[in-house]
Design a protein around this motif. Structure first.
Motif, PDB file in Angstrom:
ATOM      1  N   ASN A   1      19.004  64.293   6.694  1.00 38.63           N
ATOM      2  CA  ASN A   1      18.344  62.993   6.529  1.00 38.63           C
ATOM      3  C   ASN A   1      19.051  61.898   7.326  1.00 38.63           C
ATOM      4  OD1 ASN A   1      16.515  64.192   4.880  1.00 38.63           O
ATOM      5  ND2 ASN A   1      17.114  63.130   2.998  1.00 38.63           N
ATOM      6  N   LEU A   2      20.385  61.935   7.316  1.00 33.67           N
ATOM      7  CA  LEU A   2      21.135  60.958   8.110  1.00 33.67           C
ATOM      8  C   LEU A   2      20.815  61.118   9.590  1.00 33.67           C
ATOM      9  CD1 LEU A   2      24.739  60.808   6.572  1.00 33.67           C
ATOM     10  CD2 LEU A   2      22.938  59.093   6.441  1.00 33.67           C
ATOM     11  N   GLU A   3      20.792  62.359  10.040  1.00 35.49           N
ATOM     12  CA  GLU A   3      20.518  62.609  11.452  1.00 35.49           C
ATOM     13  C   GLU A   3      19.090  62.181  11.801  1.00 35.49           C
ATOM     14  OE1 GLU A   3      20.967  66.529  14.182  1.00 35.49           O
ATOM     15  OE2 GLU A   3      22.757  65.840  13.114  1.00 35.49           O
ATOM     16  N   ALA A   4      18.159  62.427  10.895  1.00 35.35           N
ATOM     17  CA  ALA A   4      16.773  62.031  11.128  1.00 35.35           C
ATOM     18  C   ALA A   4      16.654  60.512  11.247  1.00 35.35           C
ATOM     19  CB  ALA A   4      15.889  62.546   9.990  1.00 35.35           C
ATOM     20  N   LEU A   5      17.337  59.796  10.373  1.00 32.24           N
ATOM     21  CA  LEU A   5      17.298  58.340  10.431  1.00 32.24           C
ATOM     22  C   LEU A   5      17.854  57.809  11.750  1.00 32.24           C
ATOM     23  CD1 LEU A   5      18.411  57.344   6.808  1.00 32.24           C
ATOM     24  CD2 LEU A   5      16.266  56.675   7.924  1.00 32.24           C
ATOM     25  N   LEU A   6      19.030  58.324  12.126  1.00 34.39           N
ATOM     26  CA  LEU A   6      19.684  57.845  13.339  1.00 34.39           C
ATOM     27  C   LEU A   6      18.862  58.178  14.581  1.00 34.39           C
ATOM     28  CD1 LEU A   6      23.363  58.843  12.446  1.00 34.39           C
ATOM     29  CD2 LEU A   6      22.449  56.524  12.580  1.00 34.39           C
ATOM     30  N   PHE A   7      18.378  59.408  14.657  1.00 32.20           N
ATOM     31  CA  PHE A   7      17.604  59.825  15.834  1.00 32.20           C
ATOM     32  C   PHE A   7      16.259  59.101  15.881  1.00 32.20           C
ATOM     33  CE2 PHE A   7      20.825  62.895  16.181  1.00 32.20           C
ATOM     34  CZ  PHE A   7      20.695  63.601  17.362  1.00 32.20           C
TER      35      PHE A   7
END
Length: 423
Positions: free
Chosen positions: A216-222
């Protein structure tokens, strides 16, 4: 000839102060040169002098030419009403007060030795890089070391201004400030501004809530970075895109413009895809990261704390849909060193100032454990025999070059003042 040279001469009385006469023919005795505050208004405040048999207390204004008084419109500024002496290099016109009395004038060049002028001209003679490059090695080690400490903290003071700005923007949320600082520095020079925009576009409260789900963190950042807008067949890409739009709707995150991320001329390990994944991994691994960073006392502790790797997908990718030979994408020692210099130490410095705790010696010890940066400026200083082995030394040399040498501020620099005196 620059005006700050005249400031130097007056401040340190580098002239024949025992035989001074005003242009008007009156004897001048300097009892106190005044305070050089470098503020708007007269150059020296609260000076005490005798002109003839009259004692005066007031301000001193210094110019290359007396006509500069009118050029700078001082006759219209009430701050200059209390000037008791006009110190100039050349007297080309009389200056009058509102009551039509003439302001006494001292022509300084009549009392400065030929040697001092020659030393000044030698210091500012055209050189290939910086004014004192051929004389740097002549500086006493004690003076140079003390000046480096001053430069180090001047640099931290400048960096702390950005921390204070972030504190205002985040409502004094230190964890959010740290996230912004880390994001900016994970982006390095090329993508730093874009990464900072990304960190500001995602309320840190969301980062806190979603930190338990690395994807989820990676999805938000990307997603906020604009890296999930295309149509791709990659399964991981599709998963991140689905998560991003779900989180976008869940938290009602407003889309904001982010400067396009750059890949060109970057080494693959510095691609924004890798750095964003590592940043997400760091916040997945550590909650309450700010309190942990504030307590750090050694470089080894930092290496352990920041030992994170990009997610498994990126171990054999640098871009979506393009598989590459498998390689561990952990934060390197040299990259962590940059985070220590540009994030951890400025953060610790600012926080200690706010809570009223002095950690100056600890910070110097800390940064002396970090290896020197390597860049063109440091290489140039090395060629002059000024070797940089630690980040403390490289940071001070960068400050010296950028804030003093580039500005030709030799007369505000301990090295320049020492050379002027010794020559």
């Amino acid at each position: 000839m620059k005006e700050d040279f005249l400031h130097y001469l007056w401040k340190f009385k580098k002239f024949d102060a025992l035989n001074l006469k005003s242009v008007q023919g009156e004897l001048i005795t300097i009892l106190k040169t005044g305070d050089y505050l470098e503020l708007s208004g007269p150059d020296f405040f609260n000076a005490h002098i005798e002109i003839g048999n009259q004692k005066w207390a007031g301000n001193i204004e210094i110019h290359l030419k007396s006509s500069d008084w009118y050029l700078h419109n001082h006759e219209k500024d009430p701050a200059y009403k209390n000037v008791i002496l006009h110190v100039v290099w050349e007297n080309d016109t009389a200056i009058f007060r509102e009551n039509n009395t003439e302001i006494p004038v001292l022509v300084l060049k009549d009392y400065v030795s030929k040697e001092i002028i020659e030393n000044y001209n030698a210091l500012f003679a055209p050189k290939t890089w910086i004014s004192c490059e051929r004389q740097l090695k002549e500086i006493d080690g004690f003076i140079f070391k003390n000046w480096q400490e001053r430069l180090f903290f001047e640099r931290l003071e400048r960096k702390s201004k950005f921390v204070y700005q972030l504190l205002e923007e985040t409502g004094q949320d230190w964890e959010a400030v740290l996230f912004c600082l880390l994001a900016k520095n994970f982006g390095l020079n090329t993508n730093g501004d874009s990464f900072l925009q990304i960190s500001k576009a995602i309320p840190f409260s969301i980062i806190r809530k979603e930190s338990f789900e690395a994807e989820n963190l990676e999805a938000l950042l990307f997603g906020v970075a604009g890296l999930l807008e295309a149509e791709k067949e990659d399964v991981y890409y599709k998963d991140l895109k689905f998560r991003y739009f779900y989180l976008l709707h869940k938290y009602q995150i407003e889309k904001t413009y982010i400067e396009p991320l750059q890949f060109f001329k970057l080494r693959p390990d510095n691609f924004p895809t890798i750095r964003l994944s590592q940043l997400g991994a760091l916040y997945h691994k550590h909650q309450n990261l700010f309190s942990k960073i504030i307590e750090l006392k050694s470089v080894d502790d930092v290496y352990r704390l920041l030992s994170v790797s990009a997610s498994s997908y990126w171990q054999d990718h640098y871009q979506f849909d393009k598989e590459s030979p498998k390689k561990s994408k952990t934060l390197s020692k040299s990259f962590i060193d940059l985070l220590i210099i540009n994030t951890i130490i400025p953060l610790q410095f600012t926080y200690s100032n706010i809570i009223g705790e002095s950690i100056s010696e600890n910070l110097i010890d800390f940064v002396n454990e970090v290896a020197s940066e390597k860049n063109a400026i440091i290489d140039k200083f090395n060629s002059f025999g000024i070797n940089s082995k630690t980040a403390f030394e490289s940071q001070t040399l960068l400050e010296l070059k950028n804030e003093y040498c580039e500005r030709k501020a030799c007369l505000k620099c301990a090295i320049g003042l020492e050379l002027l005196k010794n020559n």
